[in-house]
Design a protein around this motif. Sequence first.
Motif, PDB file in Angstrom:
ATOM      1  N   ASP A 161       0.945  -0.956   0.033  1.00  9.54           N
ATOM      2  CA  ASP A 161       0.053   0.093  -0.019  1.00  9.54           C
ATOM      3  C   ASP A 161       0.869   1.347   0.049  1.00  9.54           C
ATOM      4  OD1 ASP A 161      -1.439   2.221   2.020  1.00  9.54           O
ATOM      5  OD2 ASP A 161      -2.770   1.082   0.698  1.00  9.54           O
ATOM      6  N   ILE A 162       0.683   2.248  -0.954  1.00  7.91           N
ATOM      7  CA  ILE A 162       1.504   3.243  -1.119  1.00  7.91           C
ATOM      8  C   ILE A 162       1.512   4.132  -0.068  1.00  7.91           C
ATOM      9  CG2 ILE A 162       1.944   5.440  -2.511  1.00  7.91           C
ATOM     10  CD1 ILE A 162       1.087   3.680  -5.110  1.00  7.91           C
ATOM     11  N   GLU A 163       0.321   4.579   0.722  1.00  9.93           N
ATOM     12  CA  GLU A 163       0.005   5.330   1.691  1.00  9.93           C
ATOM     13  C   GLU A 163       0.864   4.871   3.032  1.00  9.93           C
ATOM     14  OE1 GLU A 163      -3.400   7.676   4.364  1.00  9.93           O
ATOM     15  OE2 GLU A 163      -4.080   6.415   2.380  1.00  9.93           O
ATOM     16  N   LYS A 164       0.733   3.664   3.340  1.00 13.85           N
ATOM     17  CA  LYS A 164       1.422   3.115   4.442  1.00 13.85           C
ATOM     18  C   LYS A 164       2.756   3.039   4.114  1.00 13.85           C
ATOM     19  CE  LYS A 164      -2.524  -0.042   5.718  1.00 13.85           C
ATOM     20  NZ  LYS A 164      -3.192  -1.330   6.114  1.00 13.85           N
ATOM     21  N   ILE A 165       3.339   2.658   3.197  1.00  7.64           N
ATOM     22  CA  ILE A 165       4.563   2.930   2.760  1.00  7.64           C
ATOM     23  C   ILE A 165       5.106   4.270   3.121  1.00  7.64           C
ATOM     24  CG2 ILE A 165       6.582   2.570   1.107  1.00  7.64           C
ATOM     25  CD1 ILE A 165       5.298   0.301  -0.048  1.00  7.64           C
ATOM     26  N   ASN A 166       4.367   5.342   2.410  1.00  7.52           N
ATOM     27  CA  ASN A 166       5.051   6.650   2.636  1.00  7.52           C
ATOM     28  C   ASN A 166       4.946   6.933   4.271  1.00  7.52           C
ATOM     29  OD1 ASN A 166       5.293   7.260   0.049  1.00  7.52           O
ATOM     30  ND2 ASN A 166       3.138   7.721  -0.169  1.00  7.52           N
ATOM     31  N   GLU A 167       4.093   6.356   5.048  1.00  9.95           N
ATOM     32  CA  GLU A 167       4.070   6.634   6.589  1.00  9.95           C
ATOM     33  C   GLU A 167       5.370   6.339   7.096  1.00  9.95           C
ATOM     34  OE1 GLU A 167       0.553   4.744   7.987  1.00  9.95           O
ATOM     35  OE2 GLU A 167      -0.802   6.354   7.012  1.00  9.95           O
ATOM     36  N   ILE A 168       5.840   5.017   6.661  1.00 11.44           N
ATOM     37  CA  ILE A 168       7.043   4.528   7.222  1.00 11.44           C
ATOM     38  C   ILE A 168       8.044   5.562   6.714  1.00 11.44           C
ATOM     39  CG2 ILE A 168       8.794   2.475   6.836  1.00 11.44           C
ATOM     40  CD1 ILE A 168       6.467   0.693   6.487  1.00 11.44           C
ATOM     41  N   LEU A 169       8.191   5.929   5.327  1.00 11.79           N
ATOM     42  CA  LEU A 169       9.411   6.822   4.991  1.00 11.79           C
ATOM     43  C   LEU A 169       9.170   8.216   5.873  1.00 11.79           C
ATOM     44  CD1 LEU A 169       9.035   6.504   1.075  1.00 11.79           C
ATOM     45  CD2 LEU A 169      10.403   5.061   2.817  1.00 11.79           C
TER      46      LEU A 169
END
Length: 220
Positions: free
Chosen positions: A22-30
């Motif tokens: 999921d792009i949004e969840k990966i961006n949250e990690i970043l």
Amino acid sequence: MKEYTKSKLNRVKRGQNRAVYDIEKINEILDAGFLCYVGYIYEGNPISIPMAYARKDDKIYLHGSTANRMLLAILQSKKTSITVMHLDGLVIARSGLHHSVNYRSATLFGSLQKIDDDNEKSDILELIVNQMIPNHWDSLRPMHQKELDRTLVVEFTIETASAKVRAEGVNDEPEDYELPIWAGVIPVKQIAEYPIADKGKPEKMNIPNHILEYYHQNKS
């Protein structure tokens, strides 16, 4: 919910139940950090080093000296991978085999280009500084032209990515649960301690509000 397309490059093979696309969840990690690990090949040797970064949309920005061999190497290859990882806990099991950690990690794959425009470079350096300490850039003196000239800024476009997340307790063998051995999770987090002024004028100055705000938000 938008996801990165799964391929041989980004598909998680081990622990697929922990995979995240999921792009949004990966961006949250970043966005939860500002340090990443960048992989590159130098004279046939694989190397991975930590770098400060900033994210904006599907871009990751890195900077360093114009002589930085890692940045020069990835620009030459036009491709690299970047990993960001946060340690959240030590998982203490009843056997050494089942010890583990709770974590959030994301691995990115993409292409690169050099940023040459001075105004764009300044904007990107502002992003990197503010990803480390929010609202800090505006408190600094303007950059000198010679500093910009000595700085190499690289834009990495995320073409695909995947993440792995472990956020659970102990997974021991069924027969081990009755053993008189302590097991559990030790939560781990990075905290900020009270700011220490540099020698000279800062020792006589009030600590800026945005520095104190960062401290209070991250002290526990």
